[in-house]
Design an enzyme around this catalytic site. Sequence first.
Site, PDB file in Angstrom:
ATOM      1  N   ASP A  83       0.809  -1.222   0.000  1.00  0.00           N
ATOM      2  CA  ASP A  83       0.000   0.000   0.000  1.00  0.00           C
ATOM      3  C   ASP A  83       0.843   1.274   0.000  1.00  0.00           C
ATOM      4  OD1 ASP A  83      -2.006  -1.828   0.361  1.00  0.00           O
ATOM      5  OD2 ASP A  83      -2.931  -0.788   2.062  1.00  0.00           O
ATOM      6  N   HIS A  92       3.569  -2.244   3.177  1.00  0.00           N
ATOM      7  CA  HIS A  92       3.652  -0.872   2.653  1.00  0.00           C
ATOM      8  C   HIS A  92       4.983  -0.680   1.944  1.00  0.00           C
ATOM      9  CE1 HIS A  92       0.556  -0.677   5.750  1.00  0.00           C
ATOM     10  NE2 HIS A  92       0.050   0.343   5.067  1.00  0.00           N
TER      11      HIS A  92
HETATM   12 ZN    ZN Z   1      -2.617   3.275   3.192  1.00  0.00          ZN
END
Ligand code: ZN
Length: 480
Positions: free
Chosen positions: A288, A432
């Site tokens: 992400d 992430h």
């Molecule tokens: Zn996010």
Amino acid sequence: MRTRKTLLLYSAVVLLLLPVILSVSCRLITRNTDSDKETAPMFRRAEYFVTNEFGEMHHILVNDGPLGVYVRYPQWGGSTDVYIERWAYDTFEAAVADFEDALAEDPDAAGTLNIQFDSQLVRAQFASIIKRGYFTHTHLAHPRTIAETFNIDIAADRLLDNADMLDFGQLDFILQLLGEKIAETHPDAEPFLVDLDASWLSYLSLSRDGLVILLARGAFLPDDMGSVKITLPYDALGSAFLLWDVSEELPNPMEPPVPPTLDGTPESTPVQPQAVDTSRPMVALTFDDGPSRYTDKILDLLEQHGGRATFMVLGNLIDGRRDALTRMVEMGSEVIGHSWDHRNLTKLSKTEIRAEITDTSAAISAVTGITWPMFRPPYGSYNDAVKAVAAELGYAIIYWSVDTLDWKHRDPDWVYKAVMNDVEDGSIVLLHDIHGTTAEAMIRVIPRLIEEGYQLVTVSELLYHRHGGLEPGRVYYSGK
Ligand code: ZN
């Protein structure tokens, strides 16, 4: 015996054909024609246009709890970094303190702090950074606008004051010029120009075309006009502009700083992604908040080990890293929207939710030619309105089953253990790609998963094989 042979042969043919079947099925996914590609609207959301050509992006991210925080700020390696970082943390801490007061009164309070930045290189020697965002929680009548600008003299390695840029001895002339420019671009603002004074010149930033005056939303002009950026051309400012002789030619901007490389990359021959064998375990790694300077490292590792992943990108970062998106698609990975600017969708109107999803999809499609009918809401936060918009647009909502908390624990060992301890067949793993520590963890995670027999597949592949495809408006947690 003969039947068994035929069956084996049949299985082999199906296996061989799988990539074809898959590539067709994954165009649940619609591919645009080339002409669409050229005319696709890019980045309509002018207020949150993001140019990041100066500085490496750093983040303050709080993904769990009632206050969702997403603060982006640039660092370039100079001694001015500390001021920008301090501003980011001061803003963050002030929001946390304010929110704690709200929580003390109401344990169900929820809030968002969201700050983006634009940065630009100007005349080889200068850089400007515009910080913009908002803070809101359930007990504020209106979101609070946050704005700040930084201007850096790169050669001297120092921050510029407004008085370094403008001759305030010529204030009347500067204000008159500002008034004219506002009236030109925003005729509705004219009645408010009687209040023009030096305070309108608080947020200055250098740009290639002129000195930009940022008027934060609601500060001087009516709220519904949003944040207003007015450019005063250097030649119009004349001697009121102090940094350089405005009659000089504009030299080319400096090359952006070279991103750092990570150590410890294993050398190996790239292998081709394998077809999915539905009898074997599979896992979907999802990344992400990118693309970022670390994304390519993760793509290198996937390529070396023959895996694919799903990247949940932010719309306003795409333009700066188009190559990463192209590469993802070429490698068989996929690119899914994670909103335009990491807003908490549950705090938005349906129109705004729709824009967050479709603008991001349009930006992805403009680069890759593909629209994946899925998205992941920031903070994993969704409600009935988000689901209704998803259903109406034909999108599925992609959640996760393994939360590595890699944004909180910036430690490759932590991330490695978090994945390896919890992963199972059908997992969707939340990571992430904006953290170097996550990219470093992948040096061990990716080969280890493959050694353990997992196929690294995309979310589309996982859901196709395990749920028979995607249902609009439905939330998917895993392939189970
Ligand atoms: Zn996010």
